[in-house]
Design a protein around this motif. Sequence first.
Motif, PDB file in Angstrom:
ATOM      1  N   PHE A  85      11.938  12.192  16.844  1.00 59.37           N
ATOM      2  CA  PHE A  85      11.203  13.435  16.634  1.00 59.37           C
ATOM      3  C   PHE A  85      12.117  14.471  15.971  1.00 59.37           C
ATOM      4  N   LYS A  86      11.511  15.348  15.194  1.00 55.34           N
ATOM      5  CA  LYS A  86      12.262  16.308  14.385  1.00 55.34           C
ATOM      6  C   LYS A  86      12.363  17.638  15.129  1.00 55.34           C
ATOM      7  N   GLU A  87      13.562  17.962  15.568  1.00 59.22           N
ATOM      8  CA  GLU A  87      13.754  19.159  16.383  1.00 59.22           C
ATOM      9  C   GLU A  87      13.392  20.429  15.631  1.00 59.22           C
ATOM     10  N   SER A  88      13.673  20.469  14.337  1.00 58.63           N
ATOM     11  CA  SER A  88      13.403  21.686  13.567  1.00 58.63           C
ATOM     12  C   SER A  88      11.910  21.944  13.386  1.00 58.63           C
ATOM     13  N   SER A  89      11.067  20.971  13.704  1.00 57.15           N
ATOM     14  CA  SER A  89       9.621  21.154  13.549  1.00 57.15           C
ATOM     15  C   SER A  89       8.943  21.632  14.823  1.00 57.15           C
ATOM     16  N   ILE A  90       9.708  21.802  15.905  1.00 55.65           N
ATOM     17  CA  ILE A  90       9.098  22.228  17.162  1.00 55.65           C
ATOM     18  C   ILE A  90       8.583  23.669  17.036  1.00 55.65           C
ATOM     19  N   GLN A  91       7.322  23.851  17.356  1.00 58.49           N
ATOM     20  CA  GLN A  91       6.736  25.190  17.381  1.00 58.49           C
ATOM     21  C   GLN A  91       6.820  25.727  18.801  1.00 58.49           C
ATOM     22  N   ARG A  92       7.394  26.897  18.951  1.00 61.36           N
ATOM     23  CA  ARG A  92       7.579  27.487  20.282  1.00 61.36           C
ATOM     24  C   ARG A  92       6.594  28.633  20.470  1.00 61.36           C
ATOM     25  N   THR A 103       0.804  -1.226   0.000  1.00 56.78           N
ATOM     26  CA  THR A 103       0.000   0.000   0.000  1.00 56.78           C
ATOM     27  C   THR A 103       0.837   1.275   0.000  1.00 56.78           C
ATOM     28  N   GLY A 104       2.116   1.158   0.356  1.00 57.85           N
ATOM     29  CA  GLY A 104       2.955   2.342   0.476  1.00 57.85           C
ATOM     30  C   GLY A 104       2.742   3.095   1.769  1.00 57.85           C
ATOM     31  N   ALA A 105       1.832   2.599   2.627  1.00 56.09           N
ATOM     32  CA  ALA A 105       1.538   3.287   3.886  1.00 56.09           C
ATOM     33  C   ALA A 105       2.754   3.254   4.812  1.00 56.09           C
ATOM     34  N   LEU A 106       2.913   4.329   5.574  1.00 54.95           N
ATOM     35  CA  LEU A 106       4.020   4.474   6.509  1.00 54.95           C
ATOM     36  C   LEU A 106       3.546   4.154   7.923  1.00 54.95           C
ATOM     37  N   TYR A 107       4.414   3.521   8.703  1.00 55.85           N
ATOM     38  CA  TYR A 107       4.076   3.132  10.069  1.00 55.85           C
ATOM     39  C   TYR A 107       5.258   3.417  10.990  1.00 55.85           C
ATOM     40  N   VAL A 108       4.950   3.596  12.268  1.00 54.89           N
ATOM     41  CA  VAL A 108       5.983   3.698  13.285  1.00 54.89           C
ATOM     42  C   VAL A 108       5.565   2.843  14.481  1.00 54.89           C
ATOM     43  N   VAL A 109       6.526   2.143  15.059  1.00 55.23           N
ATOM     44  CA  VAL A 109       6.268   1.429  16.311  1.00 55.23           C
ATOM     45  C   VAL A 109       6.333   2.472  17.427  1.00 55.23           C
ATOM     46  N   PHE A 110       5.205   2.676  18.075  1.00 50.18           N
ATOM     47  CA  PHE A 110       5.045   3.789  19.010  1.00 50.18           C
ATOM     48  C   PHE A 110       4.430   3.263  20.297  1.00 50.18           C
ATOM     49  N   GLU A 111       5.210   3.225  21.358  1.00 49.10           N
ATOM     50  CA  GLU A 111       4.753   2.746  22.661  1.00 49.10           C
ATOM     51  C   GLU A 111       4.141   1.349  22.551  1.00 49.10           C
ATOM     52  N   SER A 112       4.866   0.469  21.878  1.00 41.27           N
ATOM     53  CA  SER A 112       4.501  -0.949  21.728  1.00 41.27           C
ATOM     54  C   SER A 112       3.236  -1.171  20.918  1.00 41.27           C
ATOM     55  N   THR A 113       2.826  -0.180  20.130  1.00 40.70           N
ATOM     56  CA  THR A 113       1.767  -0.376  19.147  1.00 40.70           C
ATOM     57  C   THR A 113       2.303   0.071  17.797  1.00 40.70           C
ATOM     58  N   LEU A 114       1.633  -0.369  16.751  1.00 39.98           N
ATOM     59  CA  LEU A 114       2.000   0.076  15.410  1.00 39.98           C
ATOM     60  C   LEU A 114       0.993   1.133  14.966  1.00 39.98           C
ATOM     61  N   ARG A 115       1.492   2.329  14.675  1.00 37.66           N
ATOM     62  CA  ARG A 115       0.609   3.426  14.299  1.00 37.66           C
ATOM     63  C   ARG A 115       0.894   3.840  12.863  1.00 37.66           C
ATOM     64  N   ARG A 116      -0.178   3.920  12.081  1.00 34.78           N
ATOM     65  CA  ARG A 116      -0.037   4.375  10.699  1.00 34.78           C
ATOM     66  C   ARG A 116       0.154   5.883  10.684  1.00 34.78           C
ATOM     67  N   ILE A 117       1.102   6.335   9.879  1.00 36.89           N
ATOM     68  CA  ILE A 117       1.336   7.765   9.693  1.00 36.89           C
ATOM     69  C   ILE A 117       0.545   8.188   8.458  1.00 36.89           C
ATOM     70  N   GLU A 118      -0.291   9.185   8.604  1.00 37.34           N
ATOM     71  CA  GLU A 118      -1.289   9.517   7.590  1.00 37.34           C
ATOM     72  C   GLU A 118      -0.693   9.784   6.212  1.00 37.34           C
ATOM     73  N   VAL A 163       3.145  14.204   6.884  1.00 43.53           N
ATOM     74  CA  VAL A 163       3.083  14.076   8.347  1.00 43.53           C
ATOM     75  C   VAL A 163       4.389  13.484   8.873  1.00 43.53           C
ATOM     76  N   MET A 164       4.892  12.475   8.181  1.00 42.95           N
ATOM     77  CA  MET A 164       6.176  11.878   8.563  1.00 42.95           C
ATOM     78  C   MET A 164       7.267  12.942   8.595  1.00 42.95           C
ATOM     79  N   ASN A 165       7.370  13.723   7.519  1.00 41.48           N
ATOM     80  CA  ASN A 165       8.437  14.718   7.421  1.00 41.48           C
ATOM     81  C   ASN A 165       8.276  15.851   8.415  1.00 41.48           C
ATOM     82  N   ASN A 166       7.045  16.092   8.833  1.00 38.76           N
ATOM     83  CA  ASN A 166       6.794  17.184   9.773  1.00 38.76           C
ATOM     84  C   ASN A 166       7.129  16.801  11.208  1.00 38.76           C
ATOM     85  N   LEU A 167       7.056  15.505  11.513  1.00 34.99           N
ATOM     86  CA  LEU A 167       7.227  15.075  12.909  1.00 34.99           C
ATOM     87  C   LEU A 167       8.545  14.344  13.168  1.00 34.99           C
TER      88      LEU A 167
END
Length: 330
Positions: free
Chosen positions: A307-314, A224-239, A243-247
């Motif tokens: 996590f992407k440090e340059s994407s942090i909004q202050r 499917t080309g869908a992106l996923y991350v293992v996050f706190e012992s679950t698999l979460r799809r990245i929309e 979204v991947m590049n932003n976070l």
Amino acid sequence: MKKSYFIALCVVAMTSCSAPGDELLSQDESNNLQTLNGSNSNILAKGGFRDNPDTPSPPPSGIWAKSFYLTNPIYGFYSDLTKKHLYNTSPLPSELPKSYPGLSYYFMERLLGSADGPGPTITRWFHTGSNDLVLTTNPNELVGQSNWERRDLGTSYNGDEPGSFPIYRYFNSGKKTHFYTRDKNELGDGKDGYVYEGLAFYLKDSEPKAYRIHDGKFYQDNNTGALYVVFESTLRRIESAAVMNNLFSPLIVLPGNVDEELTGDRGPDITSSAQLVQNTNDGKIYMVDDGLYRYIPDTQTFNAFRFKESSIQRKPVRMMFVGKNIVKTY
């Protein structure tokens, strides 16, 4: 003996959004939060992976993958130029031990087996003068002799394990080379200048094993080309890739057939509403996850999820709906 074997190794591996504002949240948002925190909160969990026979039933917590990597393999190489046999745990001829230029004529001709057993350690001794290579479970066989370099390759089996098989040892004094095979019919009790020296040790064919995936591993589904991350012992799809590049700044994205190769619970999708925010009122960094501000407690956790440090909004945040702290669970 010189016959090449084609070894197929299946390697899996398994390779601009608006942020919540500073204003008070609306009543609708508050109601939504109550729904999520109430008895219906599991509506976020969008199913789970199928169980499979390689993991206990019910499956343990976490995300698991079936490994098709060989565990401590020992490969055999041969050169028509030098007429010698070499052995290593890597299938690449470039990683063979070598003492002079010109040993790049080796090709991998066989896989002896997997050295991942409960038996004695298998030691590789390489002679830098003759380029002979000895595999032995006798740790003292060549101790004190000149020009022999030692490296341990793995651990043998005892021979009584189901599926274990013997490896036979031969020596050709004219060519100054040792030869090892799992098929005694290949040279029998010795021929073509090779003298049979006996049973060297036991190995097994490598077996697929389930292993748990660490938090912060990223996958892209082949189908499917869908992106996923293992996050706190679950698999979460990245929309989306946006979204991947932003976070995240993933070290590597692993390809695979996610539904078939990974087992465990799915978490909610990570959507375009997700943001990284540093509250300038207290200096804390949060992931805004489905409307909840989830505190990232330390640098180790931040780095574990890439996590992407340059994407942090202050910005100052006067009020927030606070979720659980983000935790590296494995």
